[in-house]
Design a protein around this motif. Structure first.
Motif, mmCIF file in Angstrom:
data_model
loop_
_atom_site.group_PDB
_atom_site.id
_atom_site.type_symbol
_atom_site.label_atom_id
_atom_site.label_comp_id
_atom_site.label_asym_id
_atom_site.label_seq_id
_atom_site.Cartn_x
_atom_site.Cartn_y
_atom_site.Cartn_z
ATOM 1 N N SER A 76 0.827 -1.218 0.000
ATOM 2 C CA SER A 76 0.000 0.000 0.000
ATOM 3 C C SER A 76 0.854 1.259 0.000
ATOM 4 C CB SER A 76 -0.943 0.006 1.207
ATOM 5 O OG SER A 76 -0.229 0.055 2.431
ATOM 6 N N ASN A 77 2.076 1.174 0.558
ATOM 7 C CA ASN A 77 2.963 2.342 0.521
ATOM 8 C C ASN A 77 3.306 2.735 -0.912
ATOM 9 O OD1 ASN A 77 3.134 2.629 3.321
ATOM 10 N ND2 ASN A 77 4.868 1.229 3.481
ATOM 11 N N LEU A 78 3.360 1.743 -1.798
ATOM 12 C CA LEU A 78 3.682 2.047 -3.198
ATOM 13 C C LEU A 78 2.561 2.830 -3.862
ATOM 14 C CD1 LEU A 78 5.741 -0.156 -2.396
ATOM 15 C CD2 LEU A 78 5.641 -0.973 -4.745
ATOM 16 N N ALA A 367 12.812 4.496 -3.414
ATOM 17 C CA ALA A 367 12.484 5.385 -4.538
ATOM 18 C C ALA A 367 12.207 4.468 -5.727
ATOM 19 C CB ALA A 367 13.639 6.344 -4.837
ATOM 20 N N PRO A 368 11.589 4.981 -6.806
ATOM 21 C CA PRO A 368 11.337 4.109 -7.951
ATOM 22 C C PRO A 368 12.594 3.353 -8.381
ATOM 23 C CG PRO A 368 10.179 6.171 -8.245
ATOM 24 C CD PRO A 368 11.015 6.338 -7.004
ATOM 25 N N ASP A 369 12.473 2.030 -8.473
ATOM 26 C CA ASP A 369 13.560 1.137 -8.871
ATOM 27 C C ASP A 369 14.703 1.077 -7.869
ATOM 28 O OD1 ASP A 369 12.310 0.269 -11.197
ATOM 29 O OD2 ASP A 369 13.175 1.884 -12.412
ATOM 30 N N ASP A 370 14.484 1.541 -6.641
ATOM 31 C CA ASP A 370 15.503 1.440 -5.595
ATOM 32 C C ASP A 370 14.927 0.605 -4.451
ATOM 33 O OD1 ASP A 370 17.555 1.672 -3.796
ATOM 34 O OD2 ASP A 370 17.618 3.869 -3.788
ATOM 35 N N SER A 393 20.016 -6.441 2.380
ATOM 36 C CA SER A 393 20.696 -5.626 1.364
ATOM 37 C C SER A 393 21.798 -4.812 2.020
ATOM 38 C CB SER A 393 19.689 -4.689 0.687
ATOM 39 O OG SER A 393 18.696 -5.415 -0.005
ATOM 40 N N GLN A 394 22.764 -4.399 1.195
ATOM 41 C CA GLN A 394 23.897 -3.644 1.707
ATOM 42 C C GLN A 394 23.857 -2.202 1.207
ATOM 43 O OE1 GLN A 394 26.203 -5.204 3.925
ATOM 44 N NE2 GLN A 394 24.447 -6.606 3.823
ATOM 45 N N THR A 395 24.383 -1.293 2.014
ATOM 46 C CA THR A 395 24.538 0.082 1.541
ATOM 47 C C THR A 395 25.517 0.088 0.374
ATOM 48 O OG1 THR A 395 26.265 0.472 3.180
ATOM 49 C CG2 THR A 395 24.015 1.104 3.784
ATOM 50 N N GLY A 396 25.356 1.045 -0.511
ATOM 51 C CA GLY A 396 26.287 1.191 -1.625
ATOM 52 C C GLY A 396 26.045 0.269 -2.793
ATOM 53 N N GLU A 397 24.949 -0.485 -2.797
ATOM 54 C CA GLU A 397 24.669 -1.374 -3.930
ATOM 55 C C GLU A 397 24.404 -0.556 -5.193
ATOM 56 O OE1 GLU A 397 22.608 -5.162 -1.598
ATOM 57 O OE2 GLU A 397 21.359 -3.522 -2.319
ATOM 58 N N ARG A 402 19.576 -2.855 -7.196
ATOM 59 C CA ARG A 402 18.406 -2.305 -6.513
ATOM 60 C C ARG A 402 17.154 -2.440 -7.379
ATOM 61 N NH1 ARG A 402 19.550 1.036 -2.119
ATOM 62 N NH2 ARG A 402 21.211 0.015 -0.935
ATOM 63 N N LYS A 403 17.289 -2.243 -8.679
ATOM 64 C CA LYS A 403 16.138 -2.414 -9.565
ATOM 65 C C LYS A 403 15.696 -3.871 -9.581
ATOM 66 C CE LYS A 403 14.470 -1.617 -14.277
ATOM 67 N NZ LYS A 403 14.798 -1.129 -15.639
ATOM 68 N N ALA A 404 16.658 -4.778 -9.626
ATOM 69 C CA ALA A 404 16.332 -6.207 -9.616
ATOM 70 C C ALA A 404 15.628 -6.604 -8.319
ATOM 71 C CB ALA A 404 17.602 -7.031 -9.802
ATOM 72 N N THR A 405 16.042 -6.003 -7.213
ATOM 73 C CA THR A 405 15.403 -6.280 -5.926
ATOM 74 C C THR A 405 13.947 -5.818 -5.941
ATOM 75 O OG1 THR A 405 17.505 -6.112 -4.746
ATOM 76 C CG2 THR A 405 15.504 -5.850 -3.438
ATOM 77 N N TYR A 406 13.706 -4.637 -6.507
ATOM 78 C CA TYR A 406 12.327 -4.160 -6.631
ATOM 79 C C TYR A 406 11.505 -5.095 -7.512
ATOM 80 C CZ TYR A 406 8.363 -1.634 -8.522
ATOM 81 O OH TYR A 406 7.101 -1.296 -8.947
ATOM 82 N N GLU A 407 12.058 -5.499 -8.646
ATOM 83 C CA GLU A 407 11.321 -6.389 -9.550
ATOM 84 C C GLU A 407 11.032 -7.728 -8.877
ATOM 85 O OE1 GLU A 407 13.900 -6.395 -12.919
ATOM 86 O OE2 GLU A 407 13.024 -4.555 -13.769
ATOM 87 N N GLU A 408 11.948 -8.205 -8.050
ATOM 88 C CA GLU A 408 11.726 -9.421 -7.282
ATOM 89 C C GLU A 408 10.530 -9.256 -6.352
ATOM 90 O OE1 GLU A 408 14.844 -12.188 -5.030
ATOM 91 O OE2 GLU A 408 14.351 -10.397 -3.866
ATOM 92 N N SER A 409 10.406 -8.086 -5.734
ATOM 93 C CA SER A 409 9.279 -7.843 -4.830
ATOM 94 C C SER A 409 7.948 -7.859 -5.566
ATOM 95 C CB SER A 409 9.459 -6.508 -4.096
ATOM 96 O OG SER A 409 9.187 -5.390 -4.931
#
Length: 424
Positions: A76-78, A367-370, A393-397, A402-409
């Motif tokens: 719902s946040n999205l 953020a979008p794709d992050d 996840s790690q800082t500095g990725e 990060r986009k792949a992580t969003y698409e996975e979600s």
């Protein structure tokens, strides 16, 4: 690996489906054994579906849920951030009904554990052999001085999916140029540990597009929060100067609100706000209290089958349960539901029961794709559900990861909602 719908559903298949041929025992009231599930969210809907699907029609499954359309709180946040349409959050119970679940759109108002009956608002009394409670959360009255559920239209909690989510977004869109949005974050434990901070991220995304000089204040009673380094790194990168997190050292735990005056008082300092999201302290859904299975704010369970410690014929799933190390999330509830369904089938049908194993992942969009994530695997021990390993996840990725992580979600969302409701 991208997590698609088929891959997600497969993660629970081994534990849920490996059963011997069912042979129904005679129920106390005659006929097929009866299971009543109260609450049609990630825990309840999944439990009802797996009891019916893997019970091979040998169990009479009733789901009691007042809402005809379920809007997920997860994702719902999205919608608030302008990344997803509201309609995509809604799911009906047609798939469960077609599968043979008796879906009763009514409110459970009474439970008699001695006679094993559930009373619904219409007055009917429904018998059960096993009862599954998956009502989600309710709020602790008085947790935020000045706020009550009666004030939720002026200062929404938006921590139950549906109209509250729409209201909060509308209030954000109506803020004056350069206005102030405040969030009152909840104390531990609460539904979806990274949820408030993903919400702040999505509020910032929305405002950066429509009201870039707006300010965001977070009053937080906690010294630290889930994925803190990841969120704060992202806020600095995407929304520099917009977000002010106020922890307990600076008064974040000493907060009151005045919904009529639209003010927030933090450690004695009064701030006028244009929109305010109050997320109070939480407790088990009220039906758990009615059932007499709570201890304090939550319902203790034995993790091996999510069995209530107050009653061996009651199982408590998801947010309402006090089970150990698992966070209160949709993924957790779905995972727990499969374990509970397997345990119930074992008792009622004599099917094989395997050692309880659980998993969880919580994705968040900064953020979008992050996208970022945190997750773990768990096992039932005599004391609790215990974490066995985890990842974050790690800082500095880089942007591609990060986009792949969003698409996975996104793949996970399609998978879990299909797994819950039996949609194609």
């Amino acid at each position: 690996m991208k997590l698609n719908r088929r891959a997600f559903i497969g993660t629970g298949a081994a534990a849920a489906a490996a059963l011997s041929a069912p042979h129904a025992r005679s129920a106390s009231h005659g006929g097929k054994p009866k299971v009543i599930v109260i609450g049609g969210g990630a825990g309840g809907a999944t439990a009802a579906r797996y009891l019916m699907k893997d019970g091979k029609g040998e169990i009479d499954v009733t789901l009691i849920e007042p809402s005809r359309m379920y809007y997920t709180c997860f994702f719902s946040n999205l919608y608030i951030g302008g990344v997803r349409d509201f309609e995509t959050l809604g799911h009906d119970y047609g798939g469960l009904a077609k599968a043979g679940v008796n879906v009763v759109h009514d409110m459970a108002v009474g439970i008699d554990r001695d006679t094993k009956q559930v009373t619904i608002a219409s007055g009917a009394k429904l018998p059960y052999d096993k009862l599954v409670l998956a009502p989600g959360i309710d709020f602790v009255e008085g947790a935020v001085p000045g706020w009550s559920v009666a004030a939720q239209n002026k200062m929404p909690h938006a921590y139950k999916g549906g109209s509250q989510t729409q209201l909060l977004k509308a209030q954000l869109e109506a803020m004056p140029e350069g206005g102030t949005f405040a969030m009152i974050a909840p104390p531990n434990p609460y539904r979806c540990p990274p949820g408030p901070y993903e919400r702040v991220s999505m509020v910032a995304n929305l405002l950066s597009n429509i009201n870039p000089t707006a300010k965001i204040i977070i009053a937080d009673p906690k010294d630290k929060f889930s994925k803190q380094a990841l969120f704060q790194e992202g806020w600095g990168r995407h929304y520099d100067g917009m977000i002010d997190w106020i922890g307990p050292e600076f008064g974040g735990g000493n907060v009151s609100v005045d919904p009529d005056a639209m003010t927030v008082t933090i450690d004695g300092e009064v701030t006028e706000v244009d929109a305010c999201n109050v997320i109070p302290a939480m407790k088990a859904g009220h039906i758990c209290e009615i059932a007499g299975v709570t201890e304090g704010n939550w319902a203790p369970v034995d993790g091996a089958g999510m069995v209530s410690k107050a009653d061996p014929d009651v199982h408590v799933l998801g947010d309402s349960s006090a089970q150990g190390d698992m966070p209160k999330s949709g993924f957790s509830a779905n995972s727990q539901a499969k374990v509970a369904a397997m345990a119930i089938r074992g008792e009622l049908l004599g099917s094989k029961v395997f050692p309880a194993k659980f998993s969880n992942t919580c994705w968040s969009l900064i953020a979008p794709d992050d996208g970022v994530k945190v997750g773990a695997s768990y096992a039932a021990t005599p004391e609790k559900i215990a974490k066995t390993d985890g990842f974050i996840s790690q800082t500095g990725e880089d942007a591609a990861l990060r986009k792949a992580t969003y698409e996975e979600s996104v793949g996970w969302y399609e998978g879990i909602t299909s797994d819950m409701f039996g949609s194609s």
